[in-house]
Design an enzyme around this catalytic site. Sequence first.
Site, PDB file in Angstrom:
ATOM      1  N   HIS A   1     -24.043  -3.659   2.146  1.00 44.96           N
ATOM      2  CA  HIS A   1     -24.826  -4.849   1.813  1.00 44.96           C
ATOM      3  C   HIS A   1     -26.062  -4.943   2.701  1.00 44.96           C
ATOM      4  O   HIS A   1     -27.152  -5.243   2.252  1.00 44.96           O
ATOM      5  CB  HIS A   1     -23.950  -6.089   1.974  1.00 44.96           C
TER       6      HIS A   1
ATOM      7  N   ARG B   1     -25.756   0.849  -5.527  1.00 43.26           N
ATOM      8  CA  ARG B   1     -26.207   0.531  -4.172  1.00 43.26           C
ATOM      9  C   ARG B   1     -25.687   1.616  -3.239  1.00 43.26           C
ATOM     10  O   ARG B   1     -24.488   1.739  -3.052  1.00 43.26           O
ATOM     11  CB  ARG B   1     -25.661  -0.841  -3.763  1.00 43.26           C
TER      12      ARG B   1
ATOM     13  N   TYR C   1     -15.506   0.228   1.632  1.00 41.91           N
ATOM     14  CA  TYR C   1     -14.748  -0.183   0.444  1.00 41.91           C
ATOM     15  C   TYR C   1     -15.189   0.568  -0.812  1.00 41.91           C
ATOM     16  O   TYR C   1     -14.581   0.471  -1.852  1.00 41.91           O
ATOM     17  CB  TYR C   1     -14.906  -1.695   0.227  1.00 41.91           C
TER      18      TYR C   1
END
Lengths: 324, 400
Positions: free
Chosen positions: B246, B242, B254
Amino acid sequence: MAPVTFLEAIKQAMFEEMERDPAVVLLGEDVGVYGGAFKTSEGLLERFGWERVIDTPISESAIIGAACGMSYLGLRPIAEMQFIDFIVCAFNQITNFVAKGHYLWGAPAPMVIRGPSGGGVRGGPFHSANPEMYFVHTPGLKIIYPSTPYDAKGLLKAAVRDNNPVLFFEHKFLYRRIKEELPAEEYTVPIGKAVVRRPGKHLTILSYAAMMHTSLEAAENLAKEGIEAEVIDLRTLLPLDEETILQSVKKTNRVLVVHEDTKTGGIAGEIAAILCEKAFGDLDGPVLRVTGLDTPVPYAPTLEDAFLPSAQKVFAAARELARY
Amino acid sequence: MKIELTRQQHLDLYYYMRLNRAVEDTMGKLFRQNKIVGGLYASLGQEAISVGTAYALEKKDWLAPMIRNIGALLTKGVPPRDIFTQHMAKYTSPTFGKDGTSHFGDLENLHIVSPISMLGDLIPVMAGVALAGRYLGQKIVAMTWIGDGGSSTGVFHEGLNFAASQKAPFVLILENNQWAYSTPVRKQVPLADLADRAKAYGIASYIVDGNDVAAVYSTAKEAVERARAGEGPILIEAKTMRMRGHAQHDPAEYVPPEMFEYWKKRDPIARHEKFLLDEKLLDAKGKAEIEKKIETLLEKDREFAENSPLPPPELAAEGVYCEGCHAPKPKWERPIAEVTPPRCSVEAVWQVEGFGRGKDVGLATTPLHFEAAPAAKPAKAAAKRPARKPAKAAAKGKRR
């Protein structure tokens, strides 16, 4: 025609609908060879074959999800919950997926979720539930909870033909305890219509499922004291038949709601609110409730009897209400 | 089975990946202009998976996308304007503004089931789609996607197990993009390969480089045809990364920067483009034509979306029930007589001896869709002494 049990009426409804329409299929735990935990699907496998009577793993979310997927291709699945208590294992699948589909993206899900519910048979806290109100709170579902074999058959047939997801609760206390002669010819009972079971003029008792019979028993005793109670069987909880309720209140001016479900959040509270909004001027007294306790359904006979509404409790509440 | 792609297929895959990225780039701009109503979820770096898998489906097949599968929708035939209007909550969107993102479907024509935000719920639903298709004789395959994160949900297990027990023609793409929001896959699952989850359901699985579109396509194509042929559900783990947070609000701090660097060099579009140029399947002129085609299309569709109105407030109260607006009807692709009583159309494949005895079902025993455990005798023997190798013993069960 010999009188048939509530159980037999359910079986007849499924049999006739599957016979009528090959799009109707049944899936659930042990519905096939075993014929269902209460034998409501006995004989269906033999008649309709493995593809239409599907024994599933113990996976309530999968049962509901798969039924929903099947309905998207135009099938009309009946999904059985072995006991309705287990329906909450599929809560997300029902409330988020099945119920919202038509509103959000125009996907009708013509499916029925049915199973044995209710207490009074010493089933204990996980085999006696009345979880209808979790779902009455969910737009997009229709909720049926019949009290007689005639209604059970006619409403289940109507549910199978409805283009919306229908939850169909079968009170297991009634399964073998009441019998009724059913018409030889085919019939359905309309969803969303209550029915007056006993006409009266002094007060209205609103009830459904097993408690409808308890209410009728109480009404019988009230009559001996000269109190004529009108008993209405709601039959469908969502959408609720407000019209029949309001008409009765105009006549009796007093309302008692009786249900086996817990008091807090039970449909009696919703009905009381509707009456306040729409029939305040017709009311001569408070809307009273006789319901299950706000506890889980306990196991010991003494405890369960204390939990359940009884004809005596209904009688006492009705007499108090009649004083207004 | 080695699947050779034609030039046109290679070019199609390239086109849809480029379209996927361009649509998301356009939405990124719209987001920064405050024209997107809710969240925006990127599939940057994962385009090969959406496009390669959906490209393996036929028109009659069914799919249900997840949030990062806009590429699959475009490949199945959804116009970009539907994606734009959905994200902008416009009245002209497929849901009339009642839901956003990739949350929309099309039962009639494109055979798309809308996702919901709860992960894994599509798996049993698509298993049901697959079973209904089989029952109706449509010979369809149902496909959906799940992330590494979503593969830990209970309904993932229930759905895949049920599909496996029914040998449903169902293909599940497990997009391992290594992050469930901020939680790395190694903190979620104690498996090196998520494809190993398939072993628990006794189904076939593949692992594929999710950034190699041709590999994704040929793997998916093989899986789809195996499922269609009746081999049961198939799980494909597509390994990828990814490349954004998100959602738009998440800077993904992170994620170790070197991880982004590593995967940036493996960008699926750049990789496929290099392949096409090297193999002379595409030249600069052809590339420019594709870019122009996409630009024109998106310009038109974006304008349409921007000029569309929001839904009227009255719409909020409408459409909870189907009140005659739809007439759900099955499309039979087999003679209905085949399923009309008293005939039963499912052949017994493997059987448990004696199960169902005494039932007049036209068969002596119950058909099962998977290799059954050995019947009565061996099982009894195994129960007597402690089973040393129970798994192996079961696997040896004979086909009947």
